[in-house]
Design a protein around this motif. Structure first.
Motif, PDB file in Angstrom:
ATOM      1  N   ARG A  70      24.020  27.761  45.892  1.00  0.00           N
ATOM      2  CA  ARG A  70      24.824  28.954  46.191  1.00  0.00           C
ATOM      3  C   ARG A  70      26.304  28.626  46.112  1.00  0.00           C
ATOM      4  O   ARG A  70      27.114  29.403  45.585  1.00  0.00           O
ATOM      5  CB  ARG A  70      24.481  29.471  47.591  1.00  0.00           C
ATOM      6  N   LEU A  71      26.672  27.485  46.665  1.00  0.00           N
ATOM      7  CA  LEU A  71      28.064  27.061  46.651  1.00  0.00           C
ATOM      8  C   LEU A  71      28.577  26.932  45.224  1.00  0.00           C
ATOM      9  O   LEU A  71      29.679  27.403  44.898  1.00  0.00           O
ATOM     10  CB  LEU A  71      28.208  25.718  47.385  1.00  0.00           C
ATOM     11  N   LYS A  72      27.806  26.318  44.349  1.00  0.00           N
ATOM     12  CA  LYS A  72      28.234  26.149  42.964  1.00  0.00           C
ATOM     13  C   LYS A  72      28.419  27.496  42.276  1.00  0.00           C
ATOM     14  O   LYS A  72      29.350  27.674  41.479  1.00  0.00           O
ATOM     15  CB  LYS A  72      27.231  25.288  42.197  1.00  0.00           C
ATOM     16  N   ARG A  73      27.534  28.466  42.576  1.00  0.00           N
ATOM     17  CA  ARG A  73      27.687  29.790  41.968  1.00  0.00           C
ATOM     18  C   ARG A  73      28.985  30.449  42.437  1.00  0.00           C
ATOM     19  O   ARG A  73      29.686  31.088  41.640  1.00  0.00           O
ATOM     20  CB  ARG A  73      26.476  30.668  42.304  1.00  0.00           C
ATOM     21  N   MET A  74      29.301  30.306  43.720  1.00  0.00           N
ATOM     22  CA  MET A  74      30.546  30.891  44.238  1.00  0.00           C
ATOM     23  C   MET A  74      31.763  30.170  43.697  1.00  0.00           C
ATOM     24  O   MET A  74      32.795  30.798  43.398  1.00  0.00           O
ATOM     25  CB  MET A  74      30.527  30.883  45.775  1.00  0.00           C
ATOM     26  N   MET A  75      31.679  28.844  43.559  1.00  0.00           N
ATOM     27  CA  MET A  75      32.789  28.089  42.982  1.00  0.00           C
ATOM     28  C   MET A  75      33.047  28.533  41.546  1.00  0.00           C
ATOM     29  O   MET A  75      34.196  28.725  41.133  1.00  0.00           O
ATOM     30  CB  MET A  75      32.479  26.594  43.027  1.00  0.00           C
ATOM     31  N   ARG A  76      31.962  28.696  40.767  1.00  0.00           N
ATOM     32  CA  ARG A  76      32.114  29.150  39.381  1.00  0.00           C
ATOM     33  C   ARG A  76      32.780  30.523  39.332  1.00  0.00           C
ATOM     34  O   ARG A  76      33.632  30.787  38.475  1.00  0.00           O
ATOM     35  CB  ARG A  76      30.747  29.214  38.691  1.00  0.00           C
ATOM     36  N   TYR A  77      32.383  31.393  40.252  1.00  0.00           N
ATOM     37  CA  TYR A  77      32.963  32.744  40.270  1.00  0.00           C
ATOM     38  C   TYR A  77      34.454  32.677  40.561  1.00  0.00           C
ATOM     39  O   TYR A  77      35.266  33.323  39.879  1.00  0.00           O
ATOM     40  CB  TYR A  77      32.257  33.605  41.321  1.00  0.00           C
ATOM     41  N   ILE A  78      34.833  31.904  41.573  1.00  0.00           N
ATOM     42  CA  ILE A  78      36.246  31.760  41.921  1.00  0.00           C
ATOM     43  C   ILE A  78      37.029  31.181  40.754  1.00  0.00           C
ATOM     44  O   ILE A  78      38.124  31.645  40.410  1.00  0.00           O
ATOM     45  CB  ILE A  78      36.403  30.880  43.173  1.00  0.00           C
ATOM     46  N   GLN A  79      36.477  30.165  40.101  1.00  0.00           N
ATOM     47  CA  GLN A  79      37.183  29.490  39.021  1.00  0.00           C
ATOM     48  C   GLN A  79      37.276  30.337  37.758  1.00  0.00           C
ATOM     49  O   GLN A  79      38.112  30.081  36.898  1.00  0.00           O
ATOM     50  CB  GLN A  79      36.495  28.149  38.740  1.00  0.00           C
ATOM     51  N   THR A  80      36.432  31.344  37.661  1.00  0.00           N
ATOM     52  CA  THR A  80      36.485  32.270  36.522  1.00  0.00           C
ATOM     53  C   THR A  80      37.403  33.455  36.805  1.00  0.00           C
ATOM     54  O   THR A  80      38.042  33.980  35.896  1.00  0.00           O
ATOM     55  CB  THR A  80      35.068  32.788  36.182  1.00  0.00           C
ATOM     56  N   HIS A  81      37.518  33.842  38.085  1.00  0.00           N
ATOM     57  CA  HIS A  81      38.249  35.052  38.453  1.00  0.00           C
ATOM     58  C   HIS A  81      39.449  34.779  39.360  1.00  0.00           C
ATOM     59  O   HIS A  81      39.937  35.703  40.018  1.00  0.00           O
ATOM     60  CB  HIS A  81      37.303  36.038  39.149  1.00  0.00           C
ATOM     61  N   TYR A  82      39.939  33.539  39.374  1.00  0.00           N
ATOM     62  CA  TYR A  82      41.023  33.187  40.299  1.00  0.00           C
ATOM     63  C   TYR A  82      42.289  34.006  40.067  1.00  0.00           C
ATOM     64  O   TYR A  82      43.105  34.182  40.974  1.00  0.00           O
ATOM     65  CB  TYR A  82      41.356  31.696  40.186  1.00  0.00           C
ATOM     66  N   MET A  83      42.476  34.529  38.858  1.00  0.00           N
ATOM     67  CA  MET A  83      43.681  35.297  38.554  1.00  0.00           C
ATOM     68  C   MET A  83      43.596  36.733  39.073  1.00  0.00           C
ATOM     69  O   MET A  83      44.591  37.456  39.092  1.00  0.00           O
ATOM     70  CB  MET A  83      43.947  35.300  37.046  1.00  0.00           C
ATOM     71  N   ASP A  84      42.421  37.139  39.530  1.00  0.00           N
ATOM     72  CA  ASP A  84      42.218  38.499  40.032  1.00  0.00           C
ATOM     73  C   ASP A  84      42.370  38.559  41.552  1.00  0.00           C
ATOM     74  O   ASP A  84      42.373  37.528  42.236  1.00  0.00           O
ATOM     75  CB  ASP A  84      40.811  38.993  39.659  1.00  0.00           C
ATOM     76  N   LYS A  85      42.451  39.765  42.074  1.00  0.00           N
ATOM     77  CA  LYS A  85      42.443  39.954  43.523  1.00  0.00           C
ATOM     78  C   LYS A  85      41.000  39.828  43.993  1.00  0.00           C
ATOM     79  O   LYS A  85      40.149  40.656  43.655  1.00  0.00           O
ATOM     80  CB  LYS A  85      43.001  41.324  43.889  1.00  0.00           C
ATOM     81  N   LEU A  86      40.708  38.788  44.758  1.00  0.00           N
ATOM     82  CA  LEU A  86      39.336  38.519  45.180  1.00  0.00           C
ATOM     83  C   LEU A  86      39.147  38.830  46.659  1.00  0.00           C
ATOM     84  O   LEU A  86      39.989  38.486  47.493  1.00  0.00           O
ATOM     85  CB  LEU A  86      38.977  37.052  44.926  1.00  0.00           C
ATOM     86  N   LEU A  87      38.029  39.455  46.955  1.00  0.00           N
ATOM     87  CA  LEU A  87      37.641  39.722  48.338  1.00  0.00           C
ATOM     88  C   LEU A  87      36.434  38.858  48.689  1.00  0.00           C
ATOM     89  O   LEU A  87      35.684  38.423  47.797  1.00  0.00           O
ATOM     90  CB  LEU A  87      37.290  41.195  48.515  1.00  0.00           C
ATOM     91  N   LEU A  88      36.230  38.634  49.959  1.00  0.00           N
ATOM     92  CA  LEU A  88      35.102  37.814  50.389  1.00  0.00           C
ATOM     93  C   LEU A  88      33.786  38.408  49.911  1.00  0.00           C
ATOM     94  O   LEU A  88      32.880  37.671  49.502  1.00  0.00           O
ATOM     95  CB  LEU A  88      35.100  37.674  51.914  1.00  0.00           C
ATOM     96  N   LYS A  89      33.682  39.718  49.897  1.00  0.00           N
ATOM     97  CA  LYS A  89      32.427  40.341  49.469  1.00  0.00           C
ATOM     98  C   LYS A  89      32.135  40.040  47.996  1.00  0.00           C
ATOM     99  O   LYS A  89      30.973  39.917  47.599  1.00  0.00           O
ATOM    100  CB  LYS A  89      32.465  41.849  49.722  1.00  0.00           C
TER     101      LYS A  89
END
Length: 303
Positions: A196-215
């Motif tokens: 699960r952690l790796k999936r969330m890390m991948r998401y952050i690293q792909t979308h870091y330039m966007d406004k990200l919410l915890l959800k």
């Protein structure tokens, strides 16, 4: 294959120079001070890694523990293990690292080497790393073999590939002997939290330039927001947003040294709401302004 630095791609996996190369082995020198922030970020790779500390002291973290290595020590890092490396205060740290596909040792699929000696180590969830101390006579033999493989890889004389394989195969046999009871102990099942952690890390690293919410981050792993917070805390001792900030700053350092883009544009490109907020967070993390960092690191590259 010899390279001069480690690179990590946006998915968090290390970029392996030997991927699809007929000799699946890469050796490289690491001076953590030369990397953005002075450390090697959390990453993983399917290949295994051995690291020898030439000078200084290194802190190695995995989601199972923290380890300290001094000059002369070495470490084996198992396949797909999340790890983070940071130099300790004092003498500048330098390490020699080798990353290789285990097919170098196991040969063809389902061979006796794979079944008897390789797969048991790779599948041992109790063993994220193995430390080898210079002060231990038995472990020193493993360290010597790691250094020999590194030396012939550096020289790349005729037949060096055969020698690298021979030295690493001898090392692997000693690894199995050193692992001992851990290979026969009751097995820990594969960590669902780590995946699960790796999936969330991948998401952050792909979308870091966007406004990200915890959800958004939690949704990437199909878990609740509370579980997302718990997963990051348990495995990395970080919040998702601390990891996001660290990654944004790291991407900003790359743009500062590799492009001529204005600092204000880099701020927005890396997901910061304003240049002033970017400058504040950058100074807190790096100890200097983005402009000062750009000047200093461009000078160091040109020397």
């Amino acid at each position: 294959m010899l390279i001069d630095k480690l690179e990590v791609k946006e998915t968090g996996e290390e970029i392996l120079a030997h991927k699809d190369h007929p000799f699946p082995h890469t050796s490289f020198y690491v001076e953590p001070e030369m990397y953005p922030g002075g450390f090697i970020p959390w990453h993983w790779h399917s290949d295994v890694e051995v690291m020898y500390v030439v000078q200084g002291r290194m802190e190695l973290r995995t989601n199972m523990g923290e380890y300290s290595l001094s000059a002369g020590d070495a470490v084996y890092i198992n396949s797909n293990v999340l790890h983070f490396q940071k130099p300790c205060a004092g003498i500048k740290a330098i390490t020699l690292n080798q990353v290789f596909d285990v097919s170098l040792i196991s040969g063809r699929h389902n061979s006796i080497f794979e079944q008897k000696y390789v797969e048991p180590l790779l599948n041992c969830r109790e063993m994220d790393v193995m430390l080898f101390r210079q002060s231990d006579v038995r472990q020193r033999k493993i360290i010597d073999l790691i250094k020999l493989a590194q030396d012939v890889s550096d020289e790349q004389a005729y037949g060096y590939e055969m020698l690298v394989r021979n030295y690493l195969s001898s090392m692997w046999l000693l690894l199995n002997q050193e692992a001992g009871d851990r290979l026969t102990a009751k097995k820990i099942t594969k960590s669902e939290g780590e995946e699960r952690l790796k999936r969330m890390m991948r998401y952050i690293q792909t979308h870091y330039m966007d406004k990200l919410l915890l959800k958004d981050i939690a949704y990437a792993a199909n878990i609740s927001q509370r579980e997302a917070l718990r997963t990051f805390r348990n495995h990395l001792n970080l919040t998702p947003f601390a990891f996001l900030m660290e990654y944004r700053l790291r991407m900003a350092t790359v743009q500062l040294t590799d492009t001529t883009a204005p600092v204000s544009q880099i701020a927005y490109d890396c997901g910061f709401s304003s240049p002033s907020y970017f400058g504040k967070e950058f100074r807190a993390a790096m100890g200097c302004t983005p402009s000062e960092y750009r000047i200093a690191h461009r000078l160091s590259k040109s020397e």
